[in-house]
Design an enzyme around this catalytic site. Structure first.
Site, PDB file in Angstrom:
ATOM      1  N   ARG A  51      -3.948   5.082  -8.427  1.00  0.00           N
ATOM      2  CA  ARG A  51      -3.769   6.541  -8.421  1.00  0.00           C
ATOM      3  C   ARG A  51      -3.643   7.055  -9.822  1.00  0.00           C
ATOM      4  O   ARG A  51      -4.083   8.096 -10.190  1.00  0.00           O
ATOM      5  CB  ARG A  51      -2.536   6.918  -7.611  1.00  0.00           C
ATOM      6  CG  ARG A  51      -2.791   6.708  -6.130  1.00  0.00           C
ATOM      7  CD  ARG A  51      -1.738   7.381  -5.291  1.00  0.00           C
ATOM      8  NE  ARG A  51      -1.944   7.018  -3.922  1.00  0.00           N
ATOM      9  CZ  ARG A  51      -2.799   7.635  -3.100  1.00  0.00           C
ATOM     10  NH1 ARG A  51      -3.520   8.625  -3.515  1.00  0.00           N
ATOM     11  NH2 ARG A  51      -2.916   7.238  -1.862  1.00  0.00           N
TER      12      ARG A  51
ATOM     13  N   LEU B  31       0.893  -1.152   0.000  1.00  0.00           N
ATOM     14  CA  LEU B  31       0.000   0.000   0.000  1.00  0.00           C
ATOM     15  C   LEU B  31       0.934   1.204   0.000  1.00  0.00           C
ATOM     16  O   LEU B  31       1.892   1.244   0.768  1.00  0.00           O
ATOM     17  CB  LEU B  31      -0.884   0.030   1.244  1.00  0.00           C
ATOM     18  CG  LEU B  31      -2.002  -1.003   1.326  1.00  0.00           C
ATOM     19  CD1 LEU B  31      -2.661  -0.963   2.696  1.00  0.00           C
ATOM     20  CD2 LEU B  31      -3.026  -0.771   0.237  1.00  0.00           C
ATOM     21  N   ASP B  32       0.668   2.192  -0.848  1.00  0.00           N
ATOM     22  CA  ASP B  32       1.604   3.313  -0.908  1.00  0.00           C
ATOM     23  C   ASP B  32       1.490   4.184   0.337  1.00  0.00           C
ATOM     24  O   ASP B  32       0.595   4.016   1.172  1.00  0.00           O
ATOM     25  CB  ASP B  32       1.467   4.106  -2.210  1.00  0.00           C
ATOM     26  CG  ASP B  32       0.172   4.870  -2.334  1.00  0.00           C
ATOM     27  OD1 ASP B  32      -0.416   5.232  -1.308  1.00  0.00           O
ATOM     28  OD2 ASP B  32      -0.243   5.123  -3.478  1.00  0.00           O
ATOM     29  N   LYS B  33       2.406   5.123   0.480  1.00  0.00           N
ATOM     30  CA  LYS B  33       2.529   5.939   1.683  1.00  0.00           C
ATOM     31  C   LYS B  33       1.233   6.660   2.035  1.00  0.00           C
ATOM     32  O   LYS B  33       0.887   6.792   3.207  1.00  0.00           O
ATOM     33  CB  LYS B  33       3.660   6.948   1.480  1.00  0.00           C
ATOM     34  CG  LYS B  33       3.923   7.829   2.667  1.00  0.00           C
ATOM     35  CD  LYS B  33       5.036   8.801   2.367  1.00  0.00           C
ATOM     36  CE  LYS B  33       5.214   9.779   3.516  1.00  0.00           C
ATOM     37  NZ  LYS B  33       6.128  10.855   3.176  1.00  0.00           N
TER      38      LYS B  33
END
Length: 195
Positions: free
Chosen positions: A195, A106-108
């Protein structure tokens, strides 16, 4: 007498990731029964001895694994270490006495369920596309997502690196002026795909 690729054995034992094992093998740092090996060589974990950089690696025959369900908050990187000193999910499980690795990413700026384990075979089964395991994301889109955008994304989109994503399943949960809430099920894990 079952034989497995050495990088798989090292990853399944939680010694390092499969990619790191491949890097160590390619650099000539791994020996089996005293002999240097090459990428793709196999070993029998019940009988063969492994050394990395001259140090014997202990292979546990029957092993109990650790599995953790973690709610990853925003602001943490999903990685074991960061060379720029940013916060990682490993800080959230520092008190767990196991060599954990995240299952997927999971990205930041994302939050949600993140599985962590020291079971390399389990990680591979869940993350490799051949496992067919979907990953569900709940996404809020501002402004509202149009029907055309949803159709285009569900049939696959071309990312910045020129690679087209596999089709995905999109379910519209909320559709109101100014925002949409979507549930997106992916069957691959490309960087920044949503995203």
């Amino acid at each position: 007498m079952a034989e497995y690729r050495v990088q798989k054995v090292l990853a399944d034992q939680g010694i390092c990731s499969r990619r790191e094992a491949e890097r160590l093998i390619a650099a000539g740092k791994v020996k089996v029964n005293g002999h240097p090996i090459t990428l793709g060589d196999k070993m029998d974990p019940d009988y063969d001895k492994v050394m990395i950089d001259g140090k014997t690696v202990r292979i546990v025959r029957k092993r109990q694994y650790t599995y953790i369900m973690l709610h990853k908050p925003r602001g943490y990187l999903t990685t074991r270490a960061d060379d720029r000193g940013r916060k990682t999910v490993m800080e959230l499980v520092a008190d767990v006495p196991a060599m954990l690795r995240p299952v997927g990413r999971l990205d930041k700026d994302s939050e949600g369920l993140l599985l962590m384990t020291d079971d390399g075979a389990f990680i591979n089964m869940l993350t490799h596309p051949s496992g067919g395991v979907g990953k569900l994301y709940r996404v809020t889109v501002n402004p509202r997502a149009t029907e055309q955008q949803i159709i285009e994304m569900s049939s696959g989109v071309v990312l910045d690196d020129g690679v087209k994503t596999q089709p995905c399943v999109i379910h519209v949960v909320v559709d109101e002026p100014g925002r949409s809430v979507l549930e997106i099920t992916l069957h691959e894990g490309r960087n920044r795909q949503i995203r």
